[in-house]
Scaffold this motif. Structure first.
Motif, mmCIF file in Angstrom:
data_model
loop_
_atom_site.group_PDB
_atom_site.id
_atom_site.type_symbol
_atom_site.label_atom_id
_atom_site.label_comp_id
_atom_site.label_asym_id
_atom_site.label_seq_id
_atom_site.Cartn_x
_atom_site.Cartn_y
_atom_site.Cartn_z
ATOM 1 N N GLU A 33 12.997 -2.840 -6.046
ATOM 2 C CA GLU A 33 13.724 -2.189 -5.200
ATOM 3 C C GLU A 33 12.941 -2.160 -3.855
ATOM 4 O O GLU A 33 13.489 -2.127 -2.525
ATOM 5 N N SER A 34 11.723 -1.750 -3.782
ATOM 6 C CA SER A 34 10.997 -1.795 -2.605
ATOM 7 C C SER A 34 10.916 -3.074 -1.815
ATOM 8 O O SER A 34 10.976 -3.014 -0.694
ATOM 9 N N PHE A 35 10.905 -4.093 -2.298
ATOM 10 C CA PHE A 35 10.789 -5.321 -1.883
ATOM 11 C C PHE A 35 12.216 -5.764 -1.140
ATOM 12 O O PHE A 35 12.258 -6.048 0.086
ATOM 13 N N LYS A 36 13.180 -5.395 -1.803
ATOM 14 C CA LYS A 36 14.665 -5.500 -1.322
ATOM 15 C C LYS A 36 14.860 -4.615 -0.066
ATOM 16 O O LYS A 36 15.270 -4.939 1.114
ATOM 17 N N LYS A 37 14.290 -3.691 -0.064
ATOM 18 C CA LYS A 37 14.041 -2.486 1.043
ATOM 19 C C LYS A 37 13.488 -3.015 2.264
ATOM 20 O O LYS A 37 13.807 -3.063 3.436
ATOM 21 N N ALA A 67 3.686 -10.932 -0.108
ATOM 22 C CA ALA A 67 3.617 -9.516 -0.090
ATOM 23 C C ALA A 67 2.904 -9.293 -1.506
ATOM 24 O O ALA A 67 3.330 -9.828 -2.637
ATOM 25 N N PHE A 68 2.111 -8.331 -1.420
ATOM 26 C CA PHE A 68 1.546 -7.752 -2.551
ATOM 27 C C PHE A 68 1.882 -6.395 -2.961
ATOM 28 O O PHE A 68 1.826 -5.377 -1.765
ATOM 29 N N PHE A 69 2.313 -5.849 -4.022
ATOM 30 C CA PHE A 69 2.793 -4.837 -4.238
ATOM 31 C C PHE A 69 2.097 -3.980 -5.252
ATOM 32 O O PHE A 69 1.689 -4.773 -6.349
ATOM 33 N N LEU A 75 4.123 -1.117 -1.337
ATOM 34 C CA LEU A 75 3.936 -2.464 -0.534
ATOM 35 C C LEU A 75 2.279 -2.308 0.060
ATOM 36 O O LEU A 75 2.031 -1.585 0.677
ATOM 37 N N LEU A 76 1.423 -2.987 -0.354
ATOM 38 C CA LEU A 76 -0.050 -2.850 -0.052
ATOM 39 C C LEU A 76 -0.363 -3.931 1.074
ATOM 40 O O LEU A 76 -1.147 -3.632 2.023
ATOM 41 N N GLU A 77 0.215 -5.063 1.048
ATOM 42 C CA GLU A 77 -0.345 -6.134 2.009
ATOM 43 C C GLU A 77 0.808 -7.397 2.414
ATOM 44 O O GLU A 77 1.453 -7.573 1.319
ATOM 45 N N THR A 78 0.969 -7.785 3.558
ATOM 46 C CA THR A 78 1.519 -8.932 3.670
ATOM 47 C C THR A 78 1.014 -9.903 4.438
ATOM 48 O O THR A 78 0.039 -9.547 5.235
ATOM 49 N N ARG A 79 1.090 -11.328 4.227
ATOM 50 C CA ARG A 79 0.600 -12.359 4.555
ATOM 51 C C ARG A 79 1.543 -13.415 5.380
ATOM 52 O O ARG A 79 2.612 -13.616 4.548
ATOM 53 N N GLU A 106 -4.602 -23.290 9.356
ATOM 54 C CA GLU A 106 -4.603 -22.371 8.545
ATOM 55 C C GLU A 106 -4.771 -20.894 9.252
ATOM 56 O O GLU A 106 -5.110 -20.036 8.829
ATOM 57 N N ILE A 107 -3.628 -20.765 10.144
ATOM 58 C CA ILE A 107 -3.462 -19.544 11.062
ATOM 59 C C ILE A 107 -2.549 -18.228 10.153
ATOM 60 O O ILE A 107 -1.736 -18.820 9.581
ATOM 61 N N GLU A 108 -3.075 -17.279 9.676
ATOM 62 C CA GLU A 108 -2.421 -16.536 8.739
ATOM 63 C C GLU A 108 -2.709 -15.068 9.537
ATOM 64 O O GLU A 108 -3.535 -14.646 10.042
ATOM 65 N N GLU A 109 -1.369 -14.288 9.428
ATOM 66 C CA GLU A 109 -1.445 -13.015 9.878
ATOM 67 C C GLU A 109 -1.706 -12.109 8.593
ATOM 68 O O GLU A 109 -0.614 -12.177 7.667
ATOM 69 N N ILE A 110 -2.322 -11.090 8.701
ATOM 70 C CA ILE A 110 -2.545 -10.138 7.166
ATOM 71 C C ILE A 110 -2.246 -8.699 7.902
ATOM 72 O O ILE A 110 -2.827 -8.199 8.977
ATOM 73 N N SER A 111 -1.433 -8.172 7.179
ATOM 74 C CA SER A 111 -1.145 -6.755 7.622
ATOM 75 C C SER A 111 -1.255 -5.755 6.250
ATOM 76 O O SER A 111 -0.535 -6.214 5.658
ATOM 77 N N ASN A 112 -2.048 -4.708 6.522
ATOM 78 C CA ASN A 112 -1.860 -3.775 5.415
ATOM 79 C C ASN A 112 -2.327 -2.302 6.067
ATOM 80 O O ASN A 112 -2.170 -2.173 7.280
ATOM 81 N N THR A 113 -2.910 -1.229 5.387
ATOM 82 C CA THR A 113 -2.973 -0.101 5.705
ATOM 83 C C THR A 113 -4.147 -0.122 7.015
ATOM 84 O O THR A 113 -4.087 0.926 7.569
ATOM 85 N N ASP A 114 -5.069 -0.934 6.741
ATOM 86 C CA ASP A 114 -5.950 -1.178 7.735
ATOM 87 C C ASP A 114 -5.349 -1.711 9.082
ATOM 88 O O ASP A 114 -6.452 -1.691 10.247
#
Length: 147
Positions: A33-37, A67-69, A75-79, A106-114
């Protein structure tokens, strides 16, 4: 004979698909559900389980994402894979200044609570660098190796 061969081939393929489908991890309904939202338009969704996490690989707006749940569905992190021209301008300027004749990959964007950071590889003729960058252009070398 030909019909029997086709029938047998079809049954084998159907059985193989069933075996593969059964190998998928069980994903908690809260996580789904969280993923679909968060990602309602996601395509090519593939779940995997890694110890305390549920990881989902998918495509959204022509970008490959991961995405890491948590097991509780948080949701903890997305890459996200990026092209060079999708980096923030401040990051591009610093990369051009610090790695002028390097091949960037190998360019990657990482988003999390930090917050958000960018990880990439810069290769010169003599060395290979793994670099982290913040959106404001601050660079740090994570790893360097000789070629």
């Amino acid at each position: 004979m030909k019909k029997n061969f086709l029938l047998l081939s079809g049954l084998l393929v159907a059985g193989w698909i069933t075996v593969i489908a059964q190998g998928d991890p069980i994903v908690d309904s809260r996580t789904q559900e969280s993923f679909k939202k968060e990602f309602p338009d996601a395509q090519f969704v593939k779940w995997t389980a890694i110890s305390d996490y549920q990881v989902v690989n998918f495509v959204l707006l022509d970008h490959r994402l991961e995405a890491f749940f948590s097991k509780q569905g948080e949701l903890l992190e997305t890459r996200r894979d990026l092209n060079y021209n999708q980096l923030p301008l401040a990051v591009m300027k610093e990369l051009e200044k610090n790695f002028p004749d390097s091949d960037l990959s190998e360019i990657e964007e990482i988003s999390n609570t930090d917050g958000t950071k960018y990880i990439l590889v810069a290769e010169t003729t003599k060395r290979k660098y793994k670099v982290a960058a913040t959106p404001d252009g601050t660079l740090s070398i994570i790893e360097r190796t000789k070629k």
